[in-house]
Design an enzyme around this catalytic site. Structure first.
Site, PDB file in Angstrom:
ATOM      1  CB  ILE B  53      -0.920   0.016   1.236  1.00 58.79           C
ATOM      2  CG1 ILE B  53      -1.511  -1.385   1.514  1.00 58.79           C
ATOM      3  CG2 ILE B  53      -2.002   1.080   1.115  1.00 58.79           C
ATOM      4  CD1 ILE B  53      -2.380  -1.941   0.432  1.00 58.79           C
ATOM      5  CD  GLU B  54      -0.627   6.195  -2.483  1.00 62.94           C
ATOM      6  OE1 GLU B  54      -0.479   6.175  -3.707  1.00 62.94           O
ATOM      7  OE2 GLU B  54      -1.024   7.196  -1.858  1.00 62.94           O
ATOM      8  CB  SER B  55      -0.087   4.810   3.281  1.00 61.25           C
ATOM      9  OG  SER B  55      -0.491   3.467   3.511  1.00 61.25           O
TER      10      SER B  55
END
Lengths: 298, 259, 259, 298
Positions: B53-55
């Site tokens: 997940i990019e976060s």
């Protein structure tokens, strides 16, 4: 030498009008709402707001008329929709928006964090995103000197002040964040000053038994503000979940118009963040529910 | 097959999306249908597929139903909670993530994506959220999967703004720009389109959809593969998994609510 | 003053080194005399001075007596245990560390440092440990302090190899190379030399040392400040601190052992 | 899918002759001694060894005749002296040494870690160190496109295999390191394969309750080796102190000559690292003392 200030003191001292403000948080997580409310209360304007995903706090600042420009990867609240005030202001040309990819923004902060004038990326190549960043003067197309292959150089982003909300800080300014840190660590290291609001503030040295767990060391932190639920209505990992009804209500007003948002701001911010929390959740039941809900998720 | 276990169009999107994931893949997803697709893949044929997940969340065990890339439901049981730079730099740009799921307001003939702004009929611009990690995913993953409704305005011949690169102006342009090879698969409620250094080509139709449906709802004239396949509907077990375990509250399937 | 509380030459080096640290400074040190100097400063006039260690230790509370930059005695009570890149990139190159302590086999007239190799009389080379963080410290700190024995071979007119930059070939060259301004202070058992975009100039003598001693033991002919000072010996309290609390086992003062 | 192998298996599979080996540890802390012993036992030669500070494990590999080249910031053991075998081999021209500053090496690993071909630094400018790196083809003098000021571009360093020793790993390859991490995290992220030996190996998912405390996620780890005291005679923070007498003995032999070192290696390495530990410390009293000593220091 402790760094504890009230939000009002910290913002008055470290957020001048016209500042480039590095915005902490992402989407519905750990947005520095208490600090942003204080910027609005003090009416500090002409701001350039920079971050990766800019969400609720940016939209509130725009609705309050305090933002001149943004540099960002996205402006939205995902499932809860776009940032309506920001979108309108950008469409009207009142707020300039410098579009990046998230990695491009993270790369610009990473350059500032280690004191180099730029860092390369292999993102952006071939796109209009790159063309716009080049004409904005923050990207340059270049070539890998070893292979000749194209690469993009991105100029360091060094905010005048970064504002973030964290799980815990000690009085010396050491910060512990739980869960993901998005772009925040490098943004803080790149910034000239940083204000951290925290759910919990502990005596200096409180984390010194496990220094590898300190997310941001005191060297980068200018002021510490103690504010429980300081990210409300966004979440703080392991502390409380986000308050969906509050976010939906804000977005419904945002969809309706700027006047509606300004009215909400005027009616709800109060004289302090604790005032605001009491206004929205007089008995604390909403907050207790969010804490309980997070407890079930971690 | 009973009607109860017939997939809705958007469910079929998710199921066909899941099929694009190989076991062992690293897959970068946001929320919404792509996350449901990736979770379904993990629960069926790709138990060793891992989510990024990019976060900064790496390899989480998803709890239903996350609505944000920083939702605590998307952070549980992870291998690491890190940063955007770790996820998009250290994994995606580093070349370790094979498959990325993307969306966008426009996808053009050469699979370029626009998520920045689109024009109104009066010439003014509608401001959209922007790239986020999309440009990074389209620049560095080996395969991009796009799950989208099939509407004419979503499939122009050429994007009004290229946020994320497909094959840019045509064959060879991606390499010329300095980008690595890519395979794109677009899954809509009407068909599956594929491209690899080429224009999008329709390779399969959704059950009940026709070539005419596709042509009528696409802003360019796509090629069709000679032997068009029909997307295989999910077996009831997979559909039950999707409905009862992966999105039990119908967060992403309002059309299923109350049925 | 009783003989007991007269500083040994190398103790005086440490004491004079400590005096270069201002309260509140961030100071990067390795081990040995510089670390003793920095610890002494913290225990006397600079309680808010903070130590940075290149291995990634930030702001430790030193336990006697570390012999390595990764010694657990140098890691206790720190603000952060991080990485080399955090310490040398995030603090030093980032410009947050005012003062760095360095050593080296050669220090030349323009305060350049060699820690890479030196020639033998037969022309072959003696391989030395190399730069470590020294080049980074000399490139980015505002002030460099060098504590060293005063020997002719250590002070050549020009280093055989420039590992870490002082003022390179002379005034203006540092800026021309793209480096920021620097102030250098060399403290030896004979004198104190200073330079700021200039050649090293003797500004003070150690008690008992003469101009002739300095000239005889320096490979170039240094300038002397008109009004030469004499380095002030430490008061007994500071010396007691150094001897009894900062290096009680005489790890870096074998000459004091058994006295 | 667990990644547990014996040291012998892991080294045989992932350290080919001629490999560029990223060396973990620094000075007297957390050097991957068990893995290096295994490379020596298997006689894997022609290696290029890269790291920031290269210390005891490099010197042993050089003494065993397995090293063709090093790229490093320093080669020494600080208070315990230089690396004698390495120094002699470099002076005789048998081992090539590529000198960097520590930040320069860390920068090269950081480039590899995020998939860019180079990263800039403002170190090295004006020195012979830079001139040599330029002629070695790993540095290029360039200019900041925004200010024209000089900057150095350093080529990414991507080892074929990284070898490190850690406090703990789980079977999936998630790694927890306590204390400082020197250059290791970026080196591992840049490497094509990584072998981690660990004091303690736990079931997969053992760290999943606090994922922010995982130092290196499984995505980068190829093999996990369980080896208590696997860094001996160097230290592991919070586990055991370094064994000064062992290091001094090695250095005394190193000072004497290569033959003496080779004899020591032949006489002491045994068939496994546990054999070696038993040979050096039959009753375990030395190790117990080092554990106790670390306990007093943390």
């Amino acid at each position: 030498m402790h760094k504890l200030l009230t939000a009002a003191e910290a913002v008055a001292r470290h957020v001048p009008a016209g500042a480039v403000v590095g915005m902490g948080g992402q989407n519905i997580n750990r947005c520095p709402m208490a600090l942003v409310h204080e910027v609005i209360r003090q009416g500090i304007g002409g701001l350039t707001v920079v971050g990766c995903n800019l969400s609720l706090p940016l939209d509130m600042l725009v609705a309050a008329g305090l933002v001149a420009r943004t540099e960002q990867g996205t402006g939205n609240l995902e499932r809860y929709g776009t940032l309506f005030a920001w979108r309108r202001a950008v469409e009207r040309g009142e707020v300039g928006a410098g579009d990046h990819s998230h990695l491009a923004m993270a790369t610009r902060f990473a350059a500032g964090a280690v004191g180099v004038p730029f860092l390369p990326t292999r993102s952006l190549l071939g796109t209009d995103l790159l063309a716009d960043l080049v004409s904005d003067g923050v990207a340059v197309e270049s070539a890998d000197p070893w292979t000749g292959r194209p690469v993009v150089l991105l100029r360091a982003m060094t905010p005048d002040v970064a504002i973030i909300h964290a799980n815990r800080a000690d009085l010396a300014g050491n910060v512990v964040i739980e869960g993901v840190t998005s772009h925040e660590v490098d943004m803080v290291r790149a910034a000239r000053a940083t204000i951290v609001s925290a759910e919990e503030v502990l005596p200096a040295g409180a984390f010194a038994d496990r220094p590898e767990r300190v997310t941001i060391p005191e060297a980068y932190v200018t002021a510490v503000v103690h504010q429980p639920f300081g990210a409300f209505p966004t979440s703080v990992y392991r502390a409380y979940d986000f308050a969906e009804p509050e976010i939906k209500e804000y977005q419904a007003l945002g969809r309706a118009g700027d006047a509606e948002l300004r009215e909400w701001i005027g009616a709800n911010l109060g004289a302090s963040f604790d005032d605001y929390l009491r206004a929205r959740d007089p008995a604390g039941t909403l907050r207790a529910g969010l804490t309980e809900q997070m407890g079930r998720l971690v | 097959m009973s009607a109860e276990w017939t997939a809705l169009p958007r469910e079929l999107l998710v199921v066909e999306g899941a099929r694009q994931i190989r076991d062992g893949d690293l897959v970068i997803v946001g929320t919404g249908l792509p996350l449901l697709a990736a979770t379904l893949a993990q629960r069926t044929h790709a138990p060793e597929a891992k989510l990024v997940i990019e976060s900064g969340v790496m390899f989480p065990k998803v709890v239903p139903t996350p609505v944000s890339v920083v939702d605590p439901r998307l952070m549980r049981g992870a291998a690491r909670h890190g940063s955007l730079f770790e996820a998009l730099g250290g994994l995606v740009q580093r070349g370790l993530v094979r498959t990325g799921f993307l969306g966008g307001a426009q996808v053009d003939e050469y699979a370029n994506i626009n998520s920045t702004w689109v024009p109104r009929p009066d010439g003014s611009r509608v401001r959209l959220p922007g790239s986020g990690g999309a440009n990074d995913i389209a620049s560095h993953c080996r395969q991009v999967v796009i799950l989208t409704d099939h509407e004419k305005r979503r499939f122009p011949a050429r994007c009004d703004y290229v946020t994320s690169p497909g094959f840019l102006g045509g064959p060879g342009e991606r390499a010329k720009a300095g980008l690595g090879p890519l395979r794109v698969k677009v899954v809509t409620d009407l068909c599956v389109m594929e491209a690899e250094d080429s224009a999008l080509t329709v390779t399969a139709l959704m059950p009940g959809a026709s070539v005419t449906d596709v042509l009528d709802n696409t802003g360019f004239t796509p090629k069709f593969r000679d032997s068009l396949e029909i997307v295989v509907p999910p077996d009831p077990d997979d559909l039950r998994l999707l409905r009862e375990e992966i999105d039990p509250a119908c967060v992403y399937f309002p059309e299923r609510k109350g049925r």
